[in-house]
Design a protein around this motif. Structure first.
Motif, mmCIF file in Angstrom:
data_model
loop_
_atom_site.group_PDB
_atom_site.id
_atom_site.type_symbol
_atom_site.label_atom_id
_atom_site.label_comp_id
_atom_site.label_asym_id
_atom_site.label_seq_id
_atom_site.Cartn_x
_atom_site.Cartn_y
_atom_site.Cartn_z
ATOM 1 N N UNK A 57 0.859 -1.186 0.000
ATOM 2 C CA UNK A 57 0.000 0.000 0.000
ATOM 3 C C UNK A 57 0.892 1.232 0.000
ATOM 4 N N UNK A 58 0.313 2.423 -0.286
ATOM 5 C CA UNK A 58 1.151 3.609 -0.501
ATOM 6 C C UNK A 58 1.941 4.051 0.732
ATOM 7 N N UNK A 59 2.999 4.769 0.463
ATOM 8 C CA UNK A 59 3.838 5.329 1.528
ATOM 9 C C UNK A 59 3.203 6.601 2.070
ATOM 10 N N UNK A 60 2.362 7.231 1.268
ATOM 11 C CA UNK A 60 1.702 8.467 1.674
ATOM 12 C C UNK A 60 0.206 8.204 1.848
ATOM 13 N N UNK A 61 -0.349 8.707 2.949
ATOM 14 C CA UNK A 61 -1.792 8.577 3.184
ATOM 15 C C UNK A 61 -2.316 9.925 3.660
ATOM 16 N N UNK A 62 -3.634 10.051 3.704
ATOM 17 C CA UNK A 62 -4.210 11.265 4.271
ATOM 18 C C UNK A 62 -3.851 11.353 5.754
ATOM 19 N N UNK A 63 -3.496 12.540 6.199
ATOM 20 C CA UNK A 63 -3.067 12.737 7.583
ATOM 21 C C UNK A 63 -4.115 12.235 8.575
ATOM 22 N N UNK A 64 -5.372 12.458 8.206
ATOM 23 C CA UNK A 64 -6.487 12.068 9.062
ATOM 24 C C UNK A 64 -6.443 10.585 9.449
ATOM 25 N N UNK A 65 -5.994 9.746 8.529
ATOM 26 C CA UNK A 65 -5.937 8.304 8.787
ATOM 27 C C UNK A 65 -5.071 8.022 10.016
ATOM 28 N N UNK A 66 -3.917 8.674 10.089
ATOM 29 C CA UNK A 66 -3.015 8.409 11.209
ATOM 30 C C UNK A 66 -3.519 9.061 12.487
ATOM 31 N N UNK A 67 -4.104 10.249 12.339
ATOM 32 C CA UNK A 67 -4.642 10.921 13.538
ATOM 33 C C UNK A 67 -5.713 10.058 14.170
ATOM 34 N N UNK A 68 -6.598 9.515 13.334
ATOM 35 C CA UNK A 68 -7.712 8.755 13.870
ATOM 36 C C UNK A 68 -7.286 7.393 14.406
ATOM 37 N N UNK A 69 -6.271 6.788 13.789
ATOM 38 C CA UNK A 69 -5.924 5.437 14.212
ATOM 39 C C UNK A 69 -4.879 5.427 15.312
ATOM 40 N N UNK A 70 -3.816 6.163 15.133
ATOM 41 C CA UNK A 70 -2.731 6.111 16.122
ATOM 42 C C UNK A 70 -3.129 6.869 17.380
ATOM 43 N N UNK A 81 -6.685 0.424 6.242
ATOM 44 C CA UNK A 81 -7.374 1.247 5.252
ATOM 45 C C UNK A 81 -7.479 0.497 3.926
ATOM 46 N N UNK A 82 -6.373 -0.092 3.498
ATOM 47 C CA UNK A 82 -6.364 -0.819 2.228
ATOM 48 C C UNK A 82 -7.280 -2.042 2.291
ATOM 49 N N UNK A 83 -7.256 -2.743 3.402
ATOM 50 C CA UNK A 83 -8.082 -3.949 3.541
ATOM 51 C C UNK A 83 -9.563 -3.576 3.510
ATOM 52 N N UNK A 84 -9.904 -2.479 4.201
ATOM 53 C CA UNK A 84 -11.299 -2.022 4.231
ATOM 54 C C UNK A 84 -11.747 -1.617 2.831
ATOM 55 N N UNK A 85 -10.920 -0.795 2.220
ATOM 56 C CA UNK A 85 -11.284 -0.209 0.935
ATOM 57 C C UNK A 85 -11.436 -1.262 -0.160
ATOM 58 N N UNK A 86 -10.707 -2.367 -0.026
ATOM 59 C CA UNK A 86 -10.731 -3.390 -1.073
ATOM 60 C C UNK A 86 -11.542 -4.626 -0.693
#
Ligand code: ATP
Ligand code: MG
Length: 418
Positions: free
Chosen positions: A43-56, A90-95
């Motif tokens: 999966x990509x090296x870059x993601x939306x910042x929100x993804x990390x804020x919400x998960x981490x 994110x990738x698992x959900x999206x796919x």
């Protein structure tokens, strides 16, 4: 004079003398994972910042101060991944991968703006493993047994397993109140970091690396004593499975892990041979994360190995795999020989597809070329001069013994294959 441009602080080049170790270790890791039915995901090296804020979690070190965040040309806030779990979910959900159980792994660079030191870099590499849809302790045990097997295959001793259970969110909330009360009563003993965390993320105080905080942390109330029944049963079954498999472990009630999303099982493989950066592999269960990211509830567990630390530890243990030398080094002196050598090499590669053959290239005297052949560690030196070309033969020197043979071209592959 033009100033030379240097690499970014904390981001290292991995040079050709070292990459063979990486390749060999990565191969062992991948083979072992395949042996347990884990599949690679990229999966990509870059993601939306929100993804990390919400998960981490907003009040973790990573999100507060370690992320490489930037605006792209559309004005979207993007972040270089500081870890792989969030992107993998994110990738698992999206796919649509979460409709069934999954065993996945990935490997690659991660980015955190930390203070660079031995074992701590701003670009580092992780091999991460995640499993989705398994709620019982058997998968927890499988992952731990798999890591134990990895160390065995790599010839790594001197890592110990620490485990703990963080219980459910509710159990943690109740415990949190007790912990805050305890730390408040001892407020004068808290270091600056801990004072900051007291109300935002008090469990993280237990994870402090400051030796002066140790006595206070050791006497703190223990989450293990406040577990809900289900988490306790889960943990006990895991411990029993590890006992049955003969994998030693230490229960560390202060093991909380730096990321917010963990619950129930957490574990780390640690060593005292790498100074303060002693955690080589860390992971745990994060059943709440998928839902927290907007997906259908799905249980999840994973771990990540810090590859720089693993390699440093293998080096400290004198356990780095031996790099493979080339099989043969082809020297060629003379106009005809130079022309013929590449063709002969191609023919040999057709006949022996696995051969590692280094052609000298660039000319030079026999003496010079022999020196290179020697340094290459090749098993054979193949020698082509204009005389050999005229007679359609080639000299073969067995480097270990110094023996020399003259072999016809069409018999060369058979000779080397013996
Ligand atoms: P630490 O407590 O050492 O900062 P962490 O809890 O932040 O580690 P994780 O997010 O769990 O680390 O990452 C898993 C593994 O990745 C760590 O155990 C370590 O081996 C490696 N790792 C984490 N951060 C770095 C870094 N900045 N440089 C090199 N390796 C790292
Ligand atoms: Mg960290």
């Amino acid at each position: 004079m033009t100033e030379t441009i240097r690499s970014v602080r904390g981001m290292n080049d991995i040079l050709p003398e070292v990459t063979p170790y990486w390749q060999s270790i990565e191969q062992t890791l991948k083979d072992t994972l395949a042996g347990y039915g884990y599949q690679e995901i990229r999966f990509p090296i870059v993601e939306k910042t929100e993804l990390f804020k919400r998960s981490i979690g907003e009040v973790t070190d990573i999100v507060e101060k370690e992320m490489y965040t930037f605006e792209d040309r559309n004005g979207d806030s993007l972040t270089l991944r500081p870890e792989g779990t969030a992107g993998c979910v994110r990738a698992a959900m999206e796919n649509g991968l979460l409709n069934q159980t999954q065993r996945l792994w990935y490997s690659g660079p991660m980015f955190r703006h930390e203070r660079p030191q031995k074992g701590r870099y701003r670009q580092f590499h992780q091999l991460g493993v995640e499993a989705y849809g398994f709620s019982g302790p058997d998968i927890d045990a499988e992952m731990i047994l798999m890591t134990a097997r990895l160390w065995k295959k790599l010839g790594l001793n001197g890592v110990t397993l620490q485990i703990n259970s963080l219980g459910t969110t509710e159990a943690r909330q109740q415990y949190r109140q007790q912990l805050v009360a305890y730390f408040e009563a001892n407020h004068q003993l808290l270091d600056e970091d801990s004072q900051r965390r007291l109300h935002s993320n008090p469990l993280r105080i237990l994870d402090s690396k400051n030796p002066e905080m140790q006595a206070l942390n050791e006497a703190a109330p223990k989450l293990l004593d406040h577990l809900d029944d289900e988490s306790r049963a889960h943990f006990q079954t895991l411990c029993a499975m590890l006992d049955a498999a003969g994998v030693p472990y230490e229960i560390n009630p202060r093991l909380v892990r730096g990321l917010d999303y963990y619950g129930k099982t957490v574990f780390e493989w640690v060593t005292d041979q790498l100074g303060a950066q002693g955690t080589v592999c860390a992971g745990g269960r994060y059943d709440a994360l998928v839902q927290q990211l907007g997906g259908k509830a799905s249980t999840a567990i994973g771990f990540a190995i810090g590859l720089e630390r693993l390699i440093a530890l293998l080096e400290a243990n004198d356990a780095l795999p031996k790099p493979e030398a080339v099989d043969a080094y082809l020297v060629a002196v003379g106009e005809q020989a130079s022309k013929q050598s590449l063709l002969l090499a191609e023919q040999l590669r057709d006949q022996l597809p696995d051969i590692k053959l280094l052609c000298h290239c660039g000319g030079g005297s026999f003496k010079n070329q022999f020196k290179r052949a020697d340094r290459s560690g090749a098993r054979w030196t193949l020698i082509l001069g204009d005389d050999e070309v005229a007679n359609k033969v080639i000299g073969v020197k067995v480097m270990a013994t110094g023996e020399q043979h003259t072999i016809e071209w069409n018999a060369l592959a058979a000779f080397l294959a013996q």
